[in-house]
Design a protein around this motif. Sequence first.
Motif, PDB file in Angstrom:
ATOM      1  N   TRP A  50     -22.433  10.478  16.799  1.00 60.16           N
ATOM      2  CA  TRP A  50     -22.724   9.060  16.953  1.00 60.16           C
ATOM      3  C   TRP A  50     -22.242   8.616  18.328  1.00 60.16           C
ATOM      4  N   CYS A  51     -22.757   7.510  18.796  1.00 62.51           N
ATOM      5  CA  CYS A  51     -22.455   7.021  20.138  1.00 62.51           C
ATOM      6  C   CYS A  51     -21.277   6.053  20.095  1.00 62.51           C
ATOM      7  N   CYS A  52     -20.274   6.332  20.896  1.00 64.61           N
ATOM      8  CA  CYS A  52     -19.092   5.484  20.994  1.00 64.61           C
ATOM      9  C   CYS A  52     -19.057   4.839  22.375  1.00 64.61           C
ATOM     10  N   GLN A  53     -18.819   3.547  22.413  1.00 68.24           N
ATOM     11  CA  GLN A  53     -18.649   2.839  23.682  1.00 68.24           C
ATOM     12  C   GLN A  53     -17.326   2.101  23.635  1.00 68.24           C
ATOM     13  N   VAL A  54     -16.545   2.201  24.715  1.00 65.67           N
ATOM     14  CA  VAL A  54     -15.224   1.580  24.759  1.00 65.67           C
ATOM     15  C   VAL A  54     -15.002   0.931  26.124  1.00 65.67           C
ATOM     16  N   THR A  55     -14.364  -0.226  26.116  1.00 64.63           N
ATOM     17  CA  THR A  55     -13.968  -0.917  27.341  1.00 64.63           C
ATOM     18  C   THR A  55     -12.585  -1.508  27.133  1.00 64.63           C
ATOM     19  N   ARG A  56     -12.023  -2.009  28.207  1.00 64.36           N
ATOM     20  CA  ARG A  56     -10.741  -2.698  28.117  1.00 64.36           C
ATOM     21  C   ARG A  56     -10.779  -3.946  28.971  1.00 64.36           C
ATOM     22  N   SER A  94      -0.885 -10.893  31.908  1.00 67.03           N
ATOM     23  CA  SER A  94       0.084 -11.980  31.938  1.00 67.03           C
ATOM     24  C   SER A  94      -0.380 -13.142  31.070  1.00 67.03           C
ATOM     25  N   SER A  95      -1.681 -13.267  30.866  1.00 67.07           N
ATOM     26  CA  SER A  95      -2.219 -14.354  30.044  1.00 67.07           C
ATOM     27  C   SER A  95      -2.269 -13.991  28.562  1.00 67.07           C
ATOM     28  N   GLY A  96      -1.952 -12.752  28.216  1.00 65.63           N
ATOM     29  CA  GLY A  96      -1.994 -12.315  26.825  1.00 65.63           C
ATOM     30  C   GLY A  96      -3.389 -11.961  26.342  1.00 65.63           C
ATOM     31  N   ASN A  97      -4.326 -11.782  27.261  1.00 64.95           N
ATOM     32  CA  ASN A  97      -5.717 -11.498  26.893  1.00 64.95           C
ATOM     33  C   ASN A  97      -6.099 -10.033  27.025  1.00 64.95           C
ATOM     34  N   ALA A  98      -5.131  -9.148  27.127  1.00 62.14           N
ATOM     35  CA  ALA A  98      -5.436  -7.726  27.274  1.00 62.14           C
ATOM     36  C   ALA A  98      -5.908  -7.157  25.946  1.00 62.14           C
ATOM     37  N   THR A  99      -7.090  -6.547  25.947  1.00 59.30           N
ATOM     38  CA  THR A  99      -7.656  -6.017  24.713  1.00 59.30           C
ATOM     39  C   THR A  99      -8.442  -4.747  24.954  1.00 59.30           C
ATOM     40  N   TRP A 100      -8.659  -4.008  23.886  1.00 62.95           N
ATOM     41  CA  TRP A 100      -9.624  -2.923  23.812  1.00 62.95           C
ATOM     42  C   TRP A 100     -10.861  -3.491  23.130  1.00 62.95           C
ATOM     43  N   SER A 101     -12.039  -3.098  23.561  1.00 65.11           N
ATOM     44  CA  SER A 101     -13.267  -3.429  22.850  1.00 65.11           C
ATOM     45  C   SER A 101     -14.013  -2.130  22.592  1.00 65.11           C
ATOM     46  N   PHE A 102     -14.688  -2.048  21.447  1.00 59.48           N
ATOM     47  CA  PHE A 102     -15.257  -0.782  21.001  1.00 59.48           C
ATOM     48  C   PHE A 102     -16.456  -1.060  20.120  1.00 59.48           C
ATOM     49  N   LEU A 103     -17.469  -0.154  20.170  1.00 56.06           N
ATOM     50  CA  LEU A 103     -18.548  -0.205  19.203  1.00 56.06           C
ATOM     51  C   LEU A 103     -19.098   1.190  18.973  1.00 56.06           C
ATOM     52  N   GLY A 104     -19.715   1.378  17.804  1.00 58.40           N
ATOM     53  CA  GLY A 104     -20.300   2.670  17.430  1.00 58.40           C
ATOM     54  C   GLY A 104     -21.727   2.511  16.971  1.00 58.40           C
ATOM     55  N   LEU A 105     -22.607   3.381  17.468  1.00 61.47           N
ATOM     56  CA  LEU A 105     -24.022   3.390  17.109  1.00 61.47           C
ATOM     57  C   LEU A 105     -24.373   4.721  16.472  1.00 61.47           C
TER      58      LEU A 105
END
Length: 108
Positions: A50-56, A94-105
């Motif tokens: 399956w296809c995995c896409q990840v960003t930060r 510093s703003s507290g908005n650091a995240t991982w984003s991910f999706l699977g197809l």
Amino acid sequence: HNHPGHPKCWGEFLANSTTVETSYNITSVADTATGQMTVTIATDFSSVDWCCQVTRAEDDLTLVYSATYDAKTAGSVVLNSAVEAGSGSDPSSSSGNATWSFLGLGDL
């Protein structure tokens, strides 16, 4: 939901924690190492193919970051992040908005 091109799972997770900001078909996330997070999928894909896409998301734009994945199975995936020098790096902000984003197809 049944089309292979429709996301079967997705999520946004706070950096350095197990907090899920929003998600679909995700059971849990684990902060498994510096620059690494493991995502457990609720309903497994039909195979490991399956296809995995990840960003930060990151406030600090002074370095170049990469976001990749490995150890992908039908029901989980390890997300990785590194700085340009190659060492692991958790998303930070510093703003507290650091995240991982991910999706699977793919097929369930």
